[in-house]
Every structure is written in structure tokens, then in C-alpha cells.
Design a protein around this motif. Structure first.
Motif, PDB file in Angstrom:
ATOM      1  N   PRO A 131    -117.780  54.669 -15.940  1.00 53.62           N
ATOM      2  CA  PRO A 131    -117.780  53.272 -15.477  1.00 53.62           C
ATOM      3  C   PRO A 131    -118.828  52.995 -14.409  1.00 53.62           C
ATOM      4  O   PRO A 131    -119.087  53.843 -13.541  1.00 53.62           O
ATOM      5  CB  PRO A 131    -116.361  53.089 -14.919  1.00 53.62           C
ATOM      6  CG  PRO A 131    -115.551  54.143 -15.573  1.00 53.62           C
ATOM      7  CD  PRO A 131    -116.471  55.315 -15.784  1.00 53.62           C
ATOM      8  N   PHE A 132    -119.452  51.844 -14.502  1.00 53.40           N
ATOM      9  CA  PHE A 132    -120.358  51.292 -13.488  1.00 53.40           C
ATOM     10  C   PHE A 132    -121.663  52.073 -13.333  1.00 53.40           C
ATOM     11  O   PHE A 132    -122.322  51.982 -12.309  1.00 53.40           O
ATOM     12  CB  PHE A 132    -119.645  51.194 -12.133  1.00 53.40           C
ATOM     13  CG  PHE A 132    -118.291  50.568 -12.222  1.00 53.40           C
ATOM     14  CD1 PHE A 132    -118.131  49.267 -12.653  1.00 53.40           C
ATOM     15  CD2 PHE A 132    -117.150  51.304 -11.909  1.00 53.40           C
ATOM     16  CE1 PHE A 132    -116.871  48.686 -12.759  1.00 53.40           C
ATOM     17  CE2 PHE A 132    -115.882  50.737 -12.005  1.00 53.40           C
ATOM     18  CZ  PHE A 132    -115.748  49.434 -12.430  1.00 53.40           C
ATOM     19  N   ASN A 137    -122.262  60.528 -19.145  1.00 49.29           N
ATOM     20  CA  ASN A 137    -121.175  60.220 -20.068  1.00 49.29           C
ATOM     21  C   ASN A 137    -119.870  60.884 -19.625  1.00 49.29           C
ATOM     22  O   ASN A 137    -119.867  61.804 -18.805  1.00 49.29           O
ATOM     23  CB  ASN A 137    -121.530  60.687 -21.484  1.00 49.29           C
ATOM     24  CG  ASN A 137    -122.638  59.868 -22.101  1.00 49.29           C
ATOM     25  OD1 ASN A 137    -122.913  58.742 -21.678  1.00 49.29           O
ATOM     26  ND2 ASN A 137    -123.295  60.423 -23.112  1.00 49.29           N
ATOM     27  N   TRP A 138    -118.795  60.457 -20.224  1.00 48.47           N
ATOM     28  CA  TRP A 138    -117.472  61.006 -19.907  1.00 48.47           C
ATOM     29  C   TRP A 138    -117.361  62.472 -20.317  1.00 48.47           C
ATOM     30  O   TRP A 138    -116.783  63.271 -19.601  1.00 48.47           O
ATOM     31  CB  TRP A 138    -116.386  60.200 -20.646  1.00 48.47           C
ATOM     32  CG  TRP A 138    -115.961  58.960 -19.950  1.00 48.47           C
ATOM     33  CD1 TRP A 138    -116.444  57.701 -20.163  1.00 48.47           C
ATOM     34  CD2 TRP A 138    -114.953  58.841 -18.941  1.00 48.47           C
ATOM     35  NE1 TRP A 138    -115.801  56.799 -19.340  1.00 48.47           N
ATOM     36  CE2 TRP A 138    -114.880  57.477 -18.584  1.00 48.47           C
ATOM     37  CE3 TRP A 138    -114.109  59.744 -18.301  1.00 48.47           C
ATOM     38  CZ2 TRP A 138    -113.989  57.009 -17.623  1.00 48.47           C
ATOM     39  CZ3 TRP A 138    -113.221  59.281 -17.343  1.00 48.47           C
ATOM     40  CH2 TRP A 138    -113.173  57.929 -17.009  1.00 48.47           C
ATOM     41  N   THR A 139    -117.878  62.821 -21.467  1.00 46.09           N
ATOM     42  CA  THR A 139    -117.742  64.162 -22.067  1.00 46.09           C
ATOM     43  C   THR A 139    -116.302  64.677 -21.898  1.00 46.09           C
ATOM     44  O   THR A 139    -115.357  63.976 -22.213  1.00 46.09           O
ATOM     45  CB  THR A 139    -118.786  65.135 -21.485  1.00 46.09           C
ATOM     46  OG1 THR A 139    -118.586  65.278 -20.078  1.00 46.09           O
ATOM     47  CG2 THR A 139    -120.202  64.656 -21.777  1.00 46.09           C
ATOM     48  N   PHE A 140    -116.146  65.916 -21.362  1.00 42.79           N
ATOM     49  CA  PHE A 140    -114.800  66.519 -21.293  1.00 42.79           C
ATOM     50  C   PHE A 140    -113.909  65.839 -20.254  1.00 42.79           C
ATOM     51  O   PHE A 140    -112.682  66.014 -20.272  1.00 42.79           O
ATOM     52  CB  PHE A 140    -114.902  68.017 -21.004  1.00 42.79           C
ATOM     53  CG  PHE A 140    -115.322  68.356 -19.607  1.00 42.79           C
ATOM     54  CD1 PHE A 140    -114.375  68.578 -18.612  1.00 42.79           C
ATOM     55  CD2 PHE A 140    -116.668  68.456 -19.288  1.00 42.79           C
ATOM     56  CE1 PHE A 140    -114.764  68.899 -17.317  1.00 42.79           C
ATOM     57  CE2 PHE A 140    -117.065  68.772 -17.995  1.00 42.79           C
ATOM     58  CZ  PHE A 140    -116.100  69.000 -17.011  1.00 42.79           C
ATOM     59  N   TRP A 141    -114.500  65.033 -19.352  1.00 42.78           N
ATOM     60  CA  TRP A 141    -113.672  64.360 -18.344  1.00 42.78           C
ATOM     61  C   TRP A 141    -112.731  63.343 -18.983  1.00 42.78           C
ATOM     62  O   TRP A 141    -111.677  63.032 -18.430  1.00 42.78           O
ATOM     63  CB  TRP A 141    -114.552  63.688 -17.292  1.00 42.78           C
ATOM     64  CG  TRP A 141    -115.234  64.680 -16.399  1.00 42.78           C
ATOM     65  CD1 TRP A 141    -116.562  64.981 -16.374  1.00 42.78           C
ATOM     66  CD2 TRP A 141    -114.603  65.521 -15.437  1.00 42.78           C
ATOM     67  NE1 TRP A 141    -116.807  65.962 -15.451  1.00 42.78           N
ATOM     68  CE2 TRP A 141    -115.621  66.310 -14.849  1.00 42.78           C
ATOM     69  CE3 TRP A 141    -113.296  65.695 -15.004  1.00 42.78           C
ATOM     70  CZ2 TRP A 141    -115.363  67.254 -13.868  1.00 42.78           C
ATOM     71  CZ3 TRP A 141    -113.031  66.637 -14.012  1.00 42.78           C
ATOM     72  CH2 TRP A 141    -114.047  67.396 -13.464  1.00 42.78           C
ATOM     73  N   ASP A 287    -113.033  47.415 -25.332  1.00 41.11           N
ATOM     74  CA  ASP A 287    -113.899  48.597 -25.356  1.00 41.11           C
ATOM     75  C   ASP A 287    -114.057  49.237 -23.974  1.00 41.11           C
ATOM     76  O   ASP A 287    -115.136  49.707 -23.606  1.00 41.11           O
ATOM     77  CB  ASP A 287    -115.281  48.256 -25.939  1.00 41.11           C
ATOM     78  CG  ASP A 287    -116.021  49.517 -26.398  1.00 41.11           C
ATOM     79  OD1 ASP A 287    -115.355  50.544 -26.643  1.00 41.11           O
ATOM     80  OD2 ASP A 287    -117.268  49.477 -26.492  1.00 41.11           O
ATOM     81  N   GLU A 288    -112.978  49.245 -23.224  1.00 42.77           N
ATOM     82  CA  GLU A 288    -112.915  49.978 -21.963  1.00 42.77           C
ATOM     83  C   GLU A 288    -111.656  50.844 -21.993  1.00 42.77           C
ATOM     84  O   GLU A 288    -110.738  50.663 -21.188  1.00 42.77           O
ATOM     85  CB  GLU A 288    -112.883  49.015 -20.764  1.00 42.77           C
ATOM     86  CG  GLU A 288    -114.086  48.122 -20.620  1.00 42.77           C
ATOM     87  CD  GLU A 288    -115.360  48.872 -20.220  1.00 42.77           C
ATOM     88  OE1 GLU A 288    -115.261  50.064 -19.859  1.00 42.77           O
ATOM     89  OE2 GLU A 288    -116.442  48.269 -20.272  1.00 42.77           O
ATOM     90  N   PRO A 289    -111.569  51.803 -22.928  1.00 43.78           N
ATOM     91  CA  PRO A 289    -110.309  52.536 -23.140  1.00 43.78           C
ATOM     92  C   PRO A 289    -109.867  53.380 -21.955  1.00 43.78           C
ATOM     93  O   PRO A 289    -108.687  53.728 -21.858  1.00 43.78           O
ATOM     94  CB  PRO A 289    -110.617  53.410 -24.366  1.00 43.78           C
ATOM     95  CG  PRO A 289    -112.101  53.543 -24.382  1.00 43.78           C
ATOM     96  CD  PRO A 289    -112.632  52.241 -23.857  1.00 43.78           C
TER      97      PRO A 289
END
Length: 321
Positions: A131-132, A137-141, A287-289
């Protein structure tokens, strides 16, 4: 004389105190219509429960995708799974077809739905930016966030909310209207079961496998609920010593408990299915799961602690004359 739909619907409700408005006017009526249809064509409650698991898994697959229509499909499938969850219980009560394997499947169903929904969201987040910002990217987080929300907070919140509702039902309806079971009670039942004919595929009156398995795992559920509610356990021991049979409890005492417990019921409802499902729907549709699991570990977690504090305080202050 056959009962009307309205009468059947009222009988399918556990209690007006513990039912959500959305369920009373939307989920339960639709579930009852499906129940009457399934009964007419000879479908069993367990089949409906298993069907709900596939629908919930399908919803998780849909939420993996970012396209709007995939997510609309996920919303529809999860709603259908919830209708099935309402339907199987109503069918069991209408046909008096209640089994240990049915209780096991019913308890497992929503866990299956949400497991696949969390998995779908985590996979969806993998290649999405945090976010922001746009660099990372999010990857494993995403898996860490969903795992913490699902395996830790979701389970704790639903477990305590269900326990408080069963407590409320016990005081207003007695043993027959509640599923308030204790570890000691479950252990006695488990010890009394015959140690024979345990094959999982045996059927009939001499089959004990599913009964034993259900109560074996249910003991762990009871232990967690009791460990988390020390003030209620102390209060409830006093109640049971004075009135071993709930039917002997004075009506005035029941009403006093109900008046103090009722303001907490909206919290128990918020911490179960509908609120979290709506939060999931909205976060996926925009689209902000990541908002959904974050909502669970912040807003719902805060409500969980507040509900726990209020209930324990109520039990600590309650006097058993």
C-alpha cells in the motif's frame, strides 16, 4: 395441520436474542426455502454441508483474480455457501436427522471456505505492490498477513463469540436450547463410549467412530473456551452448584442475566460471519484485498478484547444469591 412457512422459519431460529437482522430477514428465509426443496427430493443435510465447502473453495478461487466479474462470482459463491450452511441446520432440525459426522462437517465447513478465501487473497497479493508505494510487492508478506488473520484471529474471534452466544442461550432456554458443553462433560461422554466397531465406514447403531472422533476434538475446543473465560467459569460453577438443572433456575435470575448479556450479542454477531464476509466482499471488489485481513487484526481484534472484558466483568460482578 401442516405448519406455515412463517412458523417453520420461527422454529428454525435459535433465539431472537442471538440472531442477526440480516440472517432473520435474508439468510434464514432463503435457507429454509432451500431446505424444504432438498428435503422434498431426498437430499441429506451432510450433502448440503459438503456442497457448501466446494462453493466456499470456489469463492476463494474467484478472489484470486483481480477482474471485477471474477470477484462478483466470488461474492455469489460465498453467499450460496452461507445459504447452504443455514440450510443444513434447518434440514437437520426439520427431519430430526442429527449425527456426529453432521456436527463435525458443519463446524468444518466455514473453516474450509475461509481457508480458501485467505489463500486466494494471499496469492492475489503476491505480485501487487504494498500500500501507498509502487516499488515493493507483497510477495510472501501477503501469506504472513492472511495466515495471522486467519489461523490466529479468525479462530479466536469466532470461538469466543460462539461461546458467549451458547452461554446466553443456556440462561434463557436451558440445556435443550443451548450447546454449552464442558470439558468434564465431554470427557465423561468420551470415556463411556464402547471401544469397538470404530471403522469410519461402518453404519448403524453399533458405529461409534464418528461420535468418538467428534467428541475427541470437541474437548480441545471446550478447553480453549474455558481457559479464556476464568471469571465466567467461577460464576458458572456457583450457578451449577445452586441449580444443577437449568430448569430449576428462577425466572428472575434468568431475566437478570439476559438483561446484562443481551447488550453483548451484537458483538458476538459482528465477530462471526456476516460482518467479515461483507468486509471481504468490499475489499476484493475495490481491488484492495489486504484491507480485509487488516480489518480482522485491528477492528475485529479490538472488538474481541472489549467483548471479552465486558463479559468477564459482568460475571465477576454477578451475584448468585
Amino acid at each position: 395441520m401442516e405448519k406455515s412457512f412463517k412458523q417453520l422459519l420461527q422454529e428454525s431460529l435459535k433465539s431472537n436474542d442471538t440472531e442477526e437482522t440480516l440472517d432473520v430477514y435474508f439468510t434464514r428465509p432463503i435457507g429454509l426455502m432451500f431446505a424444504l426443496m432438498w428435503i422434498k427430493i431426498g437430499v441429506t443435510p451432510n450433502f448440503v454441508t459438503i456442497l457448501s465447502m466446494f462453493l466456499g473453495a470456489g469463492a476463494g478461487f474467484c478472489f484470486w483474480h483481480t477482474e471485477l466479474w471474477w470477484n462478483v462470482g466470488g461474492v455469489v459463491l460465498l453467499m450460496l455457501a452461507n445459504f447452504c450452511d443455514s440450510t443444513d441446520g434447518q434440514m437437520a432440525r426439520l427431519t430430526n436427522h442429527k449425527t456426529a459426522i453432521g456436527r463435525m462437517l458443519d463446524g468444518l465447513a466455514s473453516d474450509v471456505w475461509f481457508f480458501f478465501c485467505y489463500l486466494g487473497i494471499a496469492l492475489r497479493l503476491w505480485n501487487q505492490p504494498l500500500p501507498f508505494q509502487t516499488e515493493y510487492n507483497w510477495t510472501f508478506w501477503g501469506f504472513v498477513l492472511c495466515g495471522f488473520a486467519g489461523f490466529y484471529w479468525h479462530a479466536r474471534q469466532c470461538q469466543l463469540a460462539d461461546y458467549y452466544r451458547q452461554i446466553h442461550l443456556y440462561f434463557i432456554k436451558g440445556e435443550d436450547g443451548s450447546e454449552l458443553n464442558s470439558t468434564e462433560q465431554e470427557q465423561r461422554l468420551l470415556d463411556s463410549m464402547p471401544k469397538k466397531k470404530w471403522g469410519p465406514f461402518t453404519v448403524g447403531a453399533d458405529s461409534y467412530f464418528w461420535d468418538y472422533l467428534f467428541h475427541y476434538f470437541y474437548i480441545g475446543w471446550c478447553k480453549k473456551q474455558e481457559k479464556n473465560t476464568p471469571q465466567f467459569q467461577k460464576f458458572f460453577r456457583q450457578v451449577k452448584e445452586k441449580w444443577p438443572n437449568a430448569a430449576d433456575m428462577p425466572q428472575e435470575f434468568r431475566q437478570e442475566f439476559r438483561s446484562k448479556s443481551l447488550p453483548l450479542m451484537w458483538m458476538t454477531n459482528t465477530l462471526t460471519h456476516n460482518t467479515r464476509a461483507i468486509a471481504m466482499f468490499v475489499s476484493c471488489l475495490i481491488d484492495e484485498p489486504w484491507i480485509y485481513p487488516l480489518f480482522e487484526i485491528t477492528v475485529l481484534a479490538a472488538l474481541y478484547y472489549y467483548m471479552h472484558y465486558r463479559h468477564e466483568k459482568m460475571c465477576r460482578q454477578f451475584q448468585v444469591a
